[in-house]
Design a protein around this motif. Structure first.
Motif, PDB file in Angstrom:
ATOM      1  N   THR A 340      60.389  79.307  27.500  1.00 43.05           N
ATOM      2  CA  THR A 340      61.217  80.398  28.018  1.00 43.05           C
ATOM      3  C   THR A 340      60.836  80.733  29.454  1.00 43.05           C
ATOM      4  N   GLY A 341      59.532  80.823  29.731  1.00 41.30           N
ATOM      5  CA  GLY A 341      59.083  81.146  31.079  1.00 41.30           C
ATOM      6  C   GLY A 341      59.540  80.131  32.102  1.00 41.30           C
ATOM      7  N   LEU A 342      59.480  78.848  31.767  1.00 38.54           N
ATOM      8  CA  LEU A 342      59.882  77.812  32.716  1.00 38.54           C
ATOM      9  C   LEU A 342      61.396  77.805  32.936  1.00 38.54           C
ATOM     10  N   VAL A 343      62.171  77.976  31.869  1.00 36.42           N
ATOM     11  CA  VAL A 343      63.631  77.977  32.010  1.00 36.42           C
ATOM     12  C   VAL A 343      64.094  79.193  32.816  1.00 36.42           C
ATOM     13  N   GLN A 344      63.411  80.314  32.646  1.00 35.80           N
ATOM     14  CA  GLN A 344      63.828  81.549  33.327  1.00 35.80           C
ATOM     15  C   GLN A 344      63.239  81.690  34.725  1.00 35.80           C
ATOM     16  N   ASP A 345      62.485  80.729  35.176  1.00 32.78           N
ATOM     17  CA  ASP A 345      61.862  80.795  36.498  1.00 32.78           C
ATOM     18  C   ASP A 345      62.930  80.821  37.588  1.00 32.78           C
ATOM     19  N   GLY A 346      63.121  81.990  38.185  1.00 32.88           N
ATOM     20  CA  GLY A 346      64.152  82.144  39.207  1.00 32.88           C
ATOM     21  C   GLY A 346      63.858  81.426  40.498  1.00 32.88           C
ATOM     22  N   GLN A 347      62.590  80.986  40.719  1.00 31.27           N
ATOM     23  CA  GLN A 347      62.221  80.311  41.955  1.00 31.27           C
ATOM     24  C   GLN A 347      62.396  78.797  41.860  1.00 31.27           C
ATOM     25  N   CYS A 348      62.737  78.302  40.675  1.00 28.08           N
ATOM     26  CA  CYS A 348      62.812  76.862  40.475  1.00 28.08           C
ATOM     27  C   CYS A 348      64.005  76.275  41.228  1.00 28.08           C
ATOM     28  N   CYS A 349      63.795  75.135  41.873  1.00 27.92           N
ATOM     29  CA  CYS A 349      64.876  74.484  42.629  1.00 27.92           C
ATOM     30  C   CYS A 349      65.529  73.367  41.811  1.00 27.92           C
ATOM     31  N   LEU A 350      65.251  73.327  40.499  1.00 24.79           N
ATOM     32  CA  LEU A 350      65.833  72.332  39.613  1.00 24.79           C
ATOM     33  C   LEU A 350      66.717  73.013  38.572  1.00 24.79           C
ATOM     34  N   LEU A 351      67.584  72.227  37.945  1.00 21.78           N
ATOM     35  CA  LEU A 351      68.257  72.685  36.735  1.00 21.78           C
ATOM     36  C   LEU A 351      67.274  72.555  35.589  1.00 21.78           C
ATOM     37  N   ARG A 352      67.028  73.642  34.890  1.00 26.16           N
ATOM     38  CA  ARG A 352      66.131  73.609  33.745  1.00 26.16           C
ATOM     39  C   ARG A 352      66.835  74.139  32.507  1.00 26.16           C
ATOM     40  N   LEU A 353      66.746  73.390  31.422  1.00 25.11           N
ATOM     41  CA  LEU A 353      67.286  73.780  30.131  1.00 25.11           C
ATOM     42  C   LEU A 353      66.191  73.651  29.088  1.00 25.11           C
ATOM     43  N   GLY A 354      66.276  74.439  28.036  1.00 22.54           N
ATOM     44  CA  GLY A 354      65.364  74.309  26.913  1.00 22.54           C
ATOM     45  C   GLY A 354      66.070  73.689  25.730  1.00 22.54           C
ATOM     46  N   LEU A 355      65.396  72.785  25.040  1.00 18.14           N
ATOM     47  CA  LEU A 355      65.939  72.161  23.833  1.00 18.14           C
ATOM     48  C   LEU A 355      65.011  72.524  22.686  1.00 18.14           C
ATOM     49  N   ILE A 356      65.557  73.168  21.642  1.00 16.97           N
ATOM     50  CA  ILE A 356      64.733  73.658  20.541  1.00 16.97           C
ATOM     51  C   ILE A 356      65.262  73.089  19.226  1.00 16.97           C
ATOM     52  N   SER A 357      64.345  72.541  18.423  1.00 14.65           N
ATOM     53  CA  SER A 357      64.720  72.040  17.109  1.00 14.65           C
ATOM     54  C   SER A 357      63.511  72.133  16.193  1.00 14.65           C
ATOM     55  N   GLN A 358      63.699  71.706  14.956  1.00 10.00           N
ATOM     56  CA  GLN A 358      62.569  71.688  14.030  1.00 10.00           C
ATOM     57  C   GLN A 358      61.467  70.732  14.491  1.00 10.00           C
ATOM     58  N   ARG A 359      61.799  69.800  15.361  1.00  7.94           N
ATOM     59  CA  ARG A 359      60.814  68.858  15.901  1.00  7.94           C
ATOM     60  C   ARG A 359      59.969  69.463  17.007  1.00  7.94           C
ATOM     61  N   GLY A 360      60.316  70.650  17.477  1.00  8.94           N
ATOM     62  CA  GLY A 360      59.579  71.275  18.564  1.00  8.94           C
ATOM     63  C   GLY A 360      60.489  71.680  19.696  1.00  8.94           C
ATOM     64  N   CYS A 361      59.881  72.036  20.827  1.00 16.22           N
ATOM     65  CA  CYS A 361      60.675  72.479  21.987  1.00 16.22           C
ATOM     66  C   CYS A 361      60.402  71.559  23.180  1.00 16.22           C
ATOM     67  N   PHE A 362      61.465  71.335  23.955  1.00 12.81           N
ATOM     68  CA  PHE A 362      61.421  70.382  25.053  1.00 12.81           C
ATOM     69  C   PHE A 362      62.010  71.033  26.304  1.00 12.81           C
ATOM     70  N   LEU A 363      61.412  70.748  27.438  1.00 14.09           N
ATOM     71  CA  LEU A 363      61.948  71.189  28.725  1.00 14.09           C
ATOM     72  C   LEU A 363      62.753  70.046  29.322  1.00 14.09           C
ATOM     73  N   ILE A 364      64.030  70.301  29.593  1.00 14.18           N
ATOM     74  CA  ILE A 364      64.905  69.341  30.249  1.00 14.18           C
ATOM     75  C   ILE A 364      65.020  69.746  31.711  1.00 14.18           C
ATOM     76  N   GLU A 365      64.747  68.852  32.615  1.00 16.76           N
ATOM     77  CA  GLU A 365      64.915  69.106  34.049  1.00 16.76           C
ATOM     78  C   GLU A 365      65.880  68.087  34.629  1.00 16.76           C
ATOM     79  N   ALA A 366      66.666  68.539  35.625  1.00 21.56           N
ATOM     80  CA  ALA A 366      67.634  67.662  36.275  1.00 21.56           C
ATOM     81  C   ALA A 366      67.874  68.170  37.689  1.00 21.56           C
ATOM     82  N   ASP A 367      68.666  67.434  38.432  1.00 22.33           N
ATOM     83  CA  ASP A 367      68.978  67.853  39.798  1.00 22.33           C
ATOM     84  C   ASP A 367      69.702  69.200  39.779  1.00 22.33           C
ATOM     85  N   PRO A 368      69.469  70.035  40.791  1.00 22.96           N
ATOM     86  CA  PRO A 368      70.084  71.373  40.793  1.00 22.96           C
ATOM     87  C   PRO A 368      71.605  71.299  40.884  1.00 22.96           C
ATOM     88  N   VAL A 369      72.262  72.262  40.229  1.00 21.40           N
ATOM     89  CA  VAL A 369      73.723  72.402  40.270  1.00 21.40           C
ATOM     90  C   VAL A 369      74.035  73.885  40.464  1.00 21.40           C
TER      91      VAL A 369
END
Length: 465
Positions: A340-369
């Motif tokens: 949550t902290g990384l996805v909500q980071d307002g200073q980040c210059c990347l696109l950040r999404l969180g992926l949550i499942s029974q397998r755990g949580c993953f940070l998805i990063e991509a070029d900014p949009v």
């Protein structure tokens, strides 16, 4: 020009409001917007338990958690009994209860008045609002056919398939009660505070109540004098002058309730087409929709992303779809708070999404949009289209609710076969200019606050009754 005509030129009108009599318990009467907690029946069961047999707007609405029920069923009486199937039955019961409330002396005499509102939530104090009627002749949700100078614009894409159930509830309904929040672009935050000073300085509150299930408090004061209405007209006229936004000006942006306002428009157009010979047709109450105006720049008005919840799939399949994001990379994290902290980071210059499942949580990063959902939604839509009938999507307000639905189901419930996508913050600055330039944003781009901050049904108005 009198104040009625001045407001009409600004797409607005002073409604004749119906409020419950003093002896009605408003803590049981007022209920949250029907499009909240769409994956949480226990919320609505608690609301039913709290309302009990008391008069309640819960009996006047169709909570969308029940929309997947069969269209028709045997006759029963409790409109929001969670065990009761049948869309037709629910809508008939809603209309029947509206008639009963009108006939059973539930309401005080109608008042021609605006209502200045102050709402406290668990997150913010004193969000200001104004209950008013807006002219559906000045609104068209279909951006491709909207008049170029339409005063009322949708902020998000409207899904036509979501309109029929809302239209069924509104069609021939004796009463209307609003959950729609409509934005004005008042960067100086001057108009609503000025109206509040007038209302609070003259009269005691029309209503003042705690809201059920820890959703805060709401107070309302009447604005029933022509001087009040002229003050509003003056303020809206000033905002119209400022809100040129290039060659595509507008005054109101629909924040919460895009689909409900679109349904109201649809019902009005139906009624108008079927009753062309009716005397005073253009004065029919269905021409207007009751809404609460709020200011985009109110300090208590926060904007939150609307997260995605996918059923019938798994994290690996969603990750495969997200590979189409430019610059895609993924890493597993140890905890939801870290994600949550990384996805909500307002200073980040990347696109950040969180992926949550029974397998755990993953940070998805991509070029900014410019806007996360602009890129994400088409990928999800294509996935659902390719696996029609297998994969489905819901829109979830609040990160905690998303986490609960994926990894923390209610006691006694099985774990969901679901994948959550946590979206980054939504920036509200420049929203009107963006809408003017590009048209509506993708559907479910943002939410005005957390679930608990949504509008509660309280005021009513005669519609077809």
């Amino acid at each position: 020009m009198n104040c009625t005509n001045r407001l009409a030129a600004l797409g607005a009108a002073v409604p004749e409001l119906l409020l419950p009599k003093k002896e009605i318990d408003l803590a049981k009467w007022a209920v949250i917007a029907c499009d909240q907690h769409t994956q949480n029946r226990s919320y609505w069961e608690q609301a039913r338990s709290i309302a009990g047999d008391s008069p309640s707007t819960l009996n006047l609405i169709y909570p969308e958690v029940y929309l997947e029920e069969p269209v028709c069923s045997a006759d029963r009486t409790n409109v929001n009994d969670s065990s009761t199937p049948g869309r037709e039955e629910r809508i008939a019961a809603i209309h029947r209860t509206m008639k009963e409330y009108l006939n059973e002396d539930i309401f005080s005499p109608p008042q021609k008045s605006l209502v200045y509102v102050e709402r406290d939530t668990p997150f913010h104090l004193s969000r200001r609002g104004l209950v008013i009627a807006l002219d559906l002749e000045d609104y068209n949700w279909n951006a491709g056919s909207a008049p170029p100078l339409s005063l009322i614009r949708p902020t998000e894409g409207t899904v036509a398939e979501r309109l029929p159930s809302r239209m069924e509830v509104r069609r021939s309904a004796p009463l209307e009660t609003p959950h729609i929040l409509v934005l004005i672009d008042d960067e100086e935050n001057a108009l609503l505070p000025a109206l509040g000073e007038r209302a609070k300085g003259r009269d005691s509150a029309l209503y003042d109540t705690e809201l059920m299930l820890d959703s805060g408090r709401v107070r309302g004061w009447k604005l029933d004098k022509e001087d009040d209405w002229n003050c509003l007209a003056d303020g809206l006229k000033k905002l119209t002058g400022r809100s040129l936004h290039g060659t595509n000006p507008f005054l109101y942006a629909v924040g919460d309730g895009n689909h409900s306002l679109a349904a109201a428009k649809g019902v009005w157009e139906e009624y108008k087409a079927a009753n062309q010979s009716e005397q005073n047709l253009m004065s029919h109450p269905a021409r207007w929709a009751l809404v609460e105006l709020v200011n985009l720049y109110d300090p208590a008005m926060s904007f939150e992303p609307i997260h995605r919840l996918l059923f019938g799939t798994d994290a690996a399949a969603v990750q495969q779809r997200l590979l189409h994001l430019s610059g895609y990379r993924c890493r597993k994290l140890g905890s939801l708070p870290e994600l949550t902290g990384l996805v909500q980071d307002g200073q980040c210059c990347l696109l950040r999404l969180g992926l949550i499942s029974q397998r755990g949580c993953f940070l998805i990063e991509a070029d900014p949009v410019p806007l996360a959902v602009d890129t994400l939604q088409p990928l999800l839509d294509s996935m659902i289209e390719e696996q029609k009938g297998i994969v489905s999507l819901d829109y979830i307000h609040g990160s905690e609710e998303l986490f609960r639905l994926v990894v923390k189901p209610n006691p006694g419930e099985p774990a969901n076969n679901a994948v959550g996508i946590l979206l980054p913050p939504f920036r509200k600055q420049g929203l009107f200019e963006t809408i003017a330039k590009r048209g509506p944003l993708p559907r479910k781009s943002f939410s005005m606050g957390e679930s608990e901050e949504k509008r509660f049904y309280l005021e009513c108005r005669r519609l077809f009754g």
